[in-house]
Design a protein around this motif. Sequence first.
Motif, short mmCIF file in Angstrom:
data_model
loop_
_atom_site.label_atom_id
_atom_site.label_comp_id
_atom_site.label_asym_id
_atom_site.label_seq_id
_atom_site.Cartn_x
_atom_site.Cartn_y
_atom_site.Cartn_z
N ASP A 63 6.14 9.44 4.94
CA ASP A 63 7.12 10.68 5.16
C ASP A 63 8.53 10.12 5.03
O ASP A 63 9.12 10.66 4.49
CB ASP A 63 6.96 11.10 6.79
CG ASP A 63 5.66 12.16 6.53
OD1 ASP A 63 5.02 12.28 6.00
OD2 ASP A 63 5.29 12.32 7.92
N TYR A 64 8.40 8.67 5.58
CA TYR A 64 9.76 7.83 5.51
C TYR A 64 10.43 7.75 4.04
O TYR A 64 11.40 7.86 3.90
CB TYR A 64 9.68 6.41 5.95
CG TYR A 64 11.02 5.76 6.11
CD1 TYR A 64 11.89 5.99 7.36
CD2 TYR A 64 11.11 4.88 5.24
CE1 TYR A 64 13.27 5.53 7.27
CE2 TYR A 64 12.52 4.22 5.42
CZ TYR A 64 13.36 4.63 6.27
OH TYR A 64 14.53 3.88 6.38
N LEU A 65 9.44 7.53 3.16
CA LEU A 65 9.70 7.61 1.36
C LEU A 65 10.62 8.72 1.25
O LEU A 65 11.23 8.93 0.43
CB LEU A 65 8.82 7.22 0.63
CG LEU A 65 7.98 5.70 0.77
CD1 LEU A 65 6.93 5.76 -0.43
CD2 LEU A 65 9.44 4.67 0.47
N GLY A 66 10.05 9.90 1.53
CA GLY A 66 10.66 11.21 1.40
C GLY A 66 10.44 11.61 0.05
O GLY A 66 11.10 12.61 -0.57
N SER A 69 0.85 -1.29 0.01
CA SER A 69 -0.10 0.07 -0.04
C SER A 69 0.86 1.31 0.16
O SER A 69 0.44 2.30 -0.73
CB SER A 69 -0.76 -0.02 1.18
OG SER A 69 -0.12 -0.22 2.43
N ILE A 70 1.97 1.33 0.79
CA ILE A 70 2.92 2.36 0.80
C ILE A 70 3.10 2.95 -0.67
O ILE A 70 3.24 3.93 -1.11
CB ILE A 70 4.04 2.04 1.62
CG1 ILE A 70 3.60 1.81 3.25
CG2 ILE A 70 5.07 3.32 1.71
CD1 ILE A 70 4.47 1.17 4.04
N TYR A 71 3.79 1.61 -1.29
CA TYR A 71 4.25 1.96 -2.67
C TYR A 71 3.37 2.54 -3.63
O TYR A 71 3.39 3.33 -4.51
CB TYR A 71 5.17 0.85 -3.23
CG TYR A 71 6.41 0.71 -2.24
CD1 TYR A 71 7.58 1.43 -2.32
CD2 TYR A 71 6.25 -0.22 -1.08
CE1 TYR A 71 8.49 1.36 -1.34
CE2 TYR A 71 7.22 -0.37 -0.07
CZ TYR A 71 8.28 0.68 -0.34
OH TYR A 71 9.33 0.40 0.72
N VAL A 72 2.05 1.85 -3.72
CA VAL A 72 1.02 2.28 -4.50
C VAL A 72 0.52 3.39 -4.29
O VAL A 72 0.36 4.16 -5.23
CB VAL A 72 -0.26 0.98 -4.15
CG1 VAL A 72 -1.54 1.55 -5.11
CG2 VAL A 72 0.43 -0.27 -4.75
N ALA A 73 0.40 3.86 -3.01
CA ALA A 73 0.12 5.22 -2.57
C ALA A 73 0.92 6.46 -3.13
O ALA A 73 0.71 7.40 -3.71
CB ALA A 73 -0.35 5.38 -0.96
N ASP A 74 2.12 5.95 -2.81
CA ASP A 74 3.35 6.96 -3.44
C ASP A 74 3.24 7.15 -4.89
O ASP A 74 3.43 8.39 -5.34
CB ASP A 74 4.76 6.34 -3.09
CG ASP A 74 5.87 7.22 -3.28
OD1 ASP A 74 5.81 8.47 -2.70
OD2 ASP A 74 6.62 7.09 -3.90
N TYR A 75 3.12 5.98 -5.58
CA TYR A 75 2.99 6.15 -7.11
C TYR A 75 1.80 7.01 -7.45
O TYR A 75 1.79 7.91 -8.42
CB TYR A 75 2.82 4.83 -7.49
CG TYR A 75 2.74 4.73 -9.10
CD1 TYR A 75 3.94 4.03 -9.79
CD2 TYR A 75 1.67 4.97 -9.90
CE1 TYR A 75 4.02 3.89 -11.20
CE2 TYR A 75 1.68 4.82 -11.43
CZ TYR A 75 3.04 4.09 -11.85
OH TYR A 75 3.08 4.26 -13.24
N GLU A 88 3.87 17.86 5.44
CA GLU A 88 2.72 18.82 5.12
C GLU A 88 2.15 18.24 3.85
O GLU A 88 0.75 18.32 3.70
CB GLU A 88 3.38 20.35 4.79
CG GLU A 88 2.06 21.43 5.12
CD GLU A 88 2.96 22.46 4.97
OE1 GLU A 88 2.14 23.67 4.80
OE2 GLU A 88 4.14 22.74 5.13
N GLU A 89 2.72 18.05 2.68
CA GLU A 89 2.05 17.68 1.26
C GLU A 89 1.11 16.50 1.60
O GLU A 89 0.06 16.30 1.52
CB GLU A 89 2.99 17.63 0.26
CG GLU A 89 3.27 18.90 -0.26
CD GLU A 89 4.58 18.66 -1.12
OE1 GLU A 89 4.49 19.48 -2.31
OE2 GLU A 89 5.76 18.04 -0.79
#
Length: 464
Positions: free
Chosen positions: A383-386, A352-358, A391-392
């Motif tokens: 936030d950890y992915l940077g 989920s983290i990577y899909v959300a980031d994409y 804030e964004e």
Amino acid sequence: MKIKNICCIGAGYVGGPTMSVIAQKCPEINVTVVDLNEKRIEAWNDEDVENIPIYEPGLSAVVKEARGRNLFFSTDVDEAIDKADMIFISVNTPTKTYGIGKGMAADLKWIELCARQIARVATSDKIVVEKSTLPVRTAQALKNILENTGNGVNFQILSNPEFLAEGTAVDDLLNPDRVLIGGDIDTEKGREAMRALVDVYGHWVSNDHILTTNVWSSELSKLTANAFLAQRVSSINAMSELCEVTGADVNEVSKAVGMDSRIGAKFLKASVGFGGSCFQKDILNLVYIAKSFGLNEVADYWEQVIIMNDHQKRRFAANIVKTLYNTVSGKKIAMLGWAFKKDTNDTREAASIYVADYLLNEQAEIVVYDPKVTAEQIYADLDYLGSRTGEENRKLVKIVNSAQEACADAHAVALMTEWDEFLDLDWEAIYNKMLKPAFLFDGRKLLKKKKMVDSGFKFYAIGN
Ligand code: UDX
Ligand code: UDX
């Protein structure tokens, strides 16, 4: 030799449940779990046992039974080490984020710190048990540190890797397929230490399920087991892509293949990609070890399991964008589930983290609902992915308390974790509250196509 006091350094997903079950099954042994993280220890000691920091079915009942009787949680590491005859090291060993082996090797910083602390404090003989998953031959490094910085006491090092899976930890601990104990089988002291640990597990595990080996075999077996399991997921996920272009259904293929008793049915479920704290880390570790011995073909072979997994996560996200007419900018996408699998609040390496980031890179707005993961954790993961500022992330990602709320006015739903409660949702009502055409992307092959299409959804599931 009978063990009376056990100490475990690290009150995490492995140390916490493992020690709780040992304490429950061995009432005459005092078990103290220590951790540097005061907040975590406070939570383990919370009066309301439902507030312990790790969600695992059945765990709070075990803690309730043993805590205060012979199970203790503390931040006083020195005292617990001093008292113990047997010390488990169960601290985290994440992938290195700096220096040599960055992104591949296991970071052994915490392990070494534990060894130095044990050496400094111990004034009587100790058996030190590696519970954390470690590169092969770490026991030797531990032994060197203990012997060269210690107070002249005898240390025996055992390797006792944990095979529990999160979400089923208590059951896996109570009914293990096997318990693996590696030690110095060539010396009497080594064999004695191994017998002492065999006796601890012998309280509830039958002897034919307890395997003793030399230390290196034990360390390597853990990495191998995780690599094999992850490989099966990547194998079926590779087939899922082929199914999608040929019209085969990956669940049918999986069933047909798994009924071959030589292959077996488990770990053949196609998904948006495996997550969790272990698979990726351990395979990268294995790849790094192989490379460091110049075994490039071995390294490349295993690395492909990770490459396939990354591809699967990206492919799922890219498919959402493509299906939503090649743009998700400003569109609201609901994500159901954030944990890396059901029945845990752990999110480490969750797809989920990577899909959300994409999707966020494509300027989507995301609304997440997970039954057990906190908003704080979800933001921390992003936030950890940077990829963008905190804030964004807080502006673009909202976290809500129900699936219905997440899906209201959304263009699409992505099902990320196979929580049982998602099966029972009123999908028709959810569809009615969404923007049309409403899309449902099932990353877990949890939902039935016909039912979803009948509800009105444009439906996509991994592998058909
Ligand atoms: C475990 C294993 O130890 C790891 O090797 C395996 O591959 C995955 O599972 P886990 O229990 O899941 O780790 O990790 P985590 O939940 O992060 O718990 C580790 C705990 O150790 C943390 O609570 C951390 O605060 C604590 N810790 C770490 C210490 O108490 N001292 C240290 O020096 C470092
Ligand atoms: C794993 C090992 O199973 C365990 O023995 C080891 O001690 C730690 O690592 P864990 O990561 O907790 O346990 O969970 P696991 O059930 O193995 O699932 C790992 C990931 O693979 C999850 O994201 C899960 O959803 C995924 N998976 C699993 C699939 O996608 N398909 C499957 O068929 C099985």
